[in-house]
Design a protein around this motif. Sequence first.
Motif, short mmCIF file in Angstrom:
data_model
loop_
_atom_site.label_atom_id
_atom_site.label_comp_id
_atom_site.label_asym_id
_atom_site.label_seq_id
_atom_site.Cartn_x
_atom_site.Cartn_y
_atom_site.Cartn_z
N CYS A 65 0.84 -1.19 0.00
CA CYS A 65 0.00 0.00 0.00
C CYS A 65 0.88 1.25 0.00
CB CYS A 65 -0.93 0.02 1.21
SG CYS A 65 -1.94 1.52 1.29
N CYS A 67 0.18 4.12 0.79
CA CYS A 67 -0.13 5.04 1.90
C CYS A 67 0.38 4.51 3.24
CB CYS A 67 -1.63 5.28 1.99
SG CYS A 67 -2.31 6.12 0.54
N CYS A 68 0.09 3.23 3.57
CA CYS A 68 0.39 2.74 4.91
C CYS A 68 1.40 1.59 4.91
CB CYS A 68 -0.88 2.31 5.63
SG CYS A 68 -1.60 0.79 4.97
N CYS A 76 -4.39 -0.43 0.01
CA CYS A 76 -5.08 -1.45 0.81
C CYS A 76 -6.56 -1.06 0.96
CB CYS A 76 -4.41 -1.60 2.18
SG CYS A 76 -4.77 -0.24 3.31
N CYS A 79 -7.17 2.13 3.07
CA CYS A 79 -6.73 3.38 2.44
C CYS A 79 -7.55 3.69 1.20
CB CYS A 79 -5.23 3.32 2.12
SG CYS A 79 -4.20 3.30 3.61
ZN LIG Z 1 -3.08 1.30 3.28
#
Ligand SMILES: [Zn+2]
Length: 304
Positions: A65, A67-68, A76, A79
């Motif tokens: 992912c 973002c995370c 994910c 997100c």
């Molecule tokens: Zn994520």
Amino acid sequence: MRHEHSIRHPAGSPAKAAAAPDPDLLPPLPSAKHRGGQPRTWLRAADHVAGAAAGLLALAVPVDCVCCGAEDLALCVACERQVRLLTRHPFRAEQQAPALMNVDGGIILPVVAAGVYREELAQGLLSFKRHGQHQLGAVFAKGLGHGIAAAAAGLDDVCLVPVPSSAGAFIKRGFSPIHLLLSAWLHLQHQGRTRTGAQIVDVLRKSRRRAALQQLPGGQKGLGRGARAARVRGSMKVPGHKRRQVSGRRCIIVDDVLTTGATLAEAAHALHLSGAVVAGAVVLAATRPPDSAGSGAGAPGDGG
Ligand SMILES: [Zn+2]
């Protein structure tokens, strides 16, 4: 599924994106048959690389992912949901873009933004602009579609005109993010999920005359309103043979991120010169949130 939002990287510097391979370092397509002494073949191969860049890059980028950092998906589930939430309520954004407002407060060009450039939307979009991941494109296209629907509401026969990438950016990435997003949006249209009366008309081009000025050191970051507007003035055009595609037709300009609005103003100027009727613009994300009530979603023509 693992979700450590406390370790989320700050917007603008996702470590995963930074660690991903540079598109420039991708190996050329194998072409053993013509290896060496066939420059034309290699040029054609390069065209194919550019055309299929999104697919190739999606394979090359590590699947975490953006973002995370959760494993298995470029974005994910959690997100992706955040991105959908962040682009669910389009709003009018021109009031925060100095190049799109007159000194007396009059609107030069109305803009609808699908969301505010922050959090997962900012991180995801940054990664998408570098690597063109298919999954991110599909999610962002849906958000952009909300913006397009709001901007084109009540308008029949609207042309969606993407802002062109600079030649340098295109060569570096191998694709144009906004064109890729519009292709994904068109795919959604064909699936019948977000129908509007709009069609994509790709007529804007970067003007070579200003290309050198565009590539001055430092980019546009940190430039004031005047300097930035001066830099982009005359930077776009509608080539003569493409003018009849937009002349006399209602157009909505489409871009990924709105900052000062200077780029959109320049695009509008070029379209005006070609005889188009510029109804407004749509962006996926605006860097500044709306600061007042009454600037929610609305068609560009409503004068709000
Ligand atoms: Zn994520």
